[in-house]
Design an enzyme around this catalytic site. Sequence first.
Site, short mmCIF file in Angstrom:
data_model
loop_
_atom_site.label_atom_id
_atom_site.label_comp_id
_atom_site.label_asym_id
_atom_site.label_seq_id
_atom_site.Cartn_x
_atom_site.Cartn_y
_atom_site.Cartn_z
N PHE A 1 -28.55 -51.16 11.62
CA PHE A 1 -28.92 -50.35 10.45
C PHE A 1 -27.71 -50.15 9.54
O PHE A 1 -27.79 -50.31 8.32
CB PHE A 1 -29.46 -49.00 10.92
CG PHE A 1 -29.60 -47.97 9.84
CD1 PHE A 1 -30.70 -47.96 9.00
CD2 PHE A 1 -28.63 -47.00 9.65
CE1 PHE A 1 -30.82 -47.01 7.99
CE2 PHE A 1 -28.73 -46.04 8.66
CZ PHE A 1 -29.85 -46.06 7.83
N GLU B 1 -33.41 -36.24 21.76
CA GLU B 1 -34.21 -37.00 20.79
C GLU B 1 -35.66 -36.59 20.97
O GLU B 1 -36.12 -36.44 22.11
CB GLU B 1 -34.03 -38.50 21.01
CG GLU B 1 -34.87 -39.40 20.11
CD GLU B 1 -34.57 -39.16 18.62
OE1 GLU B 1 -35.49 -38.65 17.95
OE2 GLU B 1 -33.45 -39.47 18.17
N GLU C 1 -25.18 -35.49 22.35
CA GLU C 1 -25.57 -36.28 21.18
C GLU C 1 -26.91 -35.77 20.66
O GLU C 1 -27.87 -35.62 21.44
CB GLU C 1 -25.67 -37.77 21.48
CG GLU C 1 -26.07 -38.55 20.23
CD GLU C 1 -25.91 -40.06 20.33
OE1 GLU C 1 -26.04 -40.73 19.30
OE2 GLU C 1 -25.66 -40.55 21.44
N ASP D 1 -31.09 -37.32 9.38
CA ASP D 1 -31.91 -37.48 8.17
C ASP D 1 -31.25 -36.73 7.02
O ASP D 1 -31.02 -35.53 7.11
CB ASP D 1 -33.31 -36.92 8.43
CG ASP D 1 -34.33 -37.34 7.37
OD1 ASP D 1 -33.91 -37.50 6.20
OD2 ASP D 1 -35.50 -37.50 7.70
N THR E 1 -23.95 -50.22 13.91
CA THR E 1 -25.30 -50.58 14.32
C THR E 1 -25.90 -51.58 13.33
O THR E 1 -25.36 -51.80 12.24
CB THR E 1 -26.21 -49.34 14.39
OG1 THR E 1 -26.34 -48.79 13.07
CG2 THR E 1 -25.61 -48.28 15.31
#
Length: 246
Positions: free
Chosen positions: A227, A101, A76, A151, A225
Amino acid sequence: MATEASNTIDTAAPRKGPPPDVYLRTVKSYVLRAGRTTIGQAKAYEIYGPTHLLNYTAQALDTKAAFGREAPVILEIGFGMGEATAHIAKVRPQDNFLCCEVHEAGVGALLKRIGENALHNIRILRHDAVEVIDHMLSESSLDGVHIFFPDPWHKTKHNKRRLIQAGLVKKLARRLKPGGYLHCATDWQPYAEQMLEVIGAEPLLRNTARTYHGFAEQPDYRPLTKFENRGLKLGHGVWDLVFQRV
């Protein structure tokens, strides 16, 4: 204070080191933002970091040793605060999830979720995913790749920063085993259309979507999610793309 002599270039001196193009800045798909970890996240780093964080090394990763078992490996890239990651790892305990991340708060948040859900099938690399792919992942070593809501870099002049580019897609395709999959999701339609075009041009991948427009139905393992729910309430769409390694 620098002296006048120290600011003078000696044109007679021979050039040493690599050619100038080596110093060209690599375009990143992310910007490191200042963020504060909460007390809970900091505590999670202390408790779960030693067992769930991996160090970046420029050599092939032994996934069996890293996870303590042999199981399908899903990479991921960019998990944000880890909400979806923790959910998927919980509903798919038979799989190992290698998660990249760069933001400290997000890593801390996922470590906290790991503790709250007693998850044992997640390992985290706090490092640039492209370097991890280049130096730690061998060809045909992955069973799947998840890239959720990268993004979108909305401005045209920033499109070059988007993660989904032909070069990265080719690298990922080569690291997937035959039959492995690449699953991307975005809530920005122009980016979704670019993803479809770029991934669709990779000869090692085939689109699994059965719809005429090329986008897949949301797989049942990917949750909505907070979001995403907020965006849907505002009328934003979400596009999933699922391609398979041929």
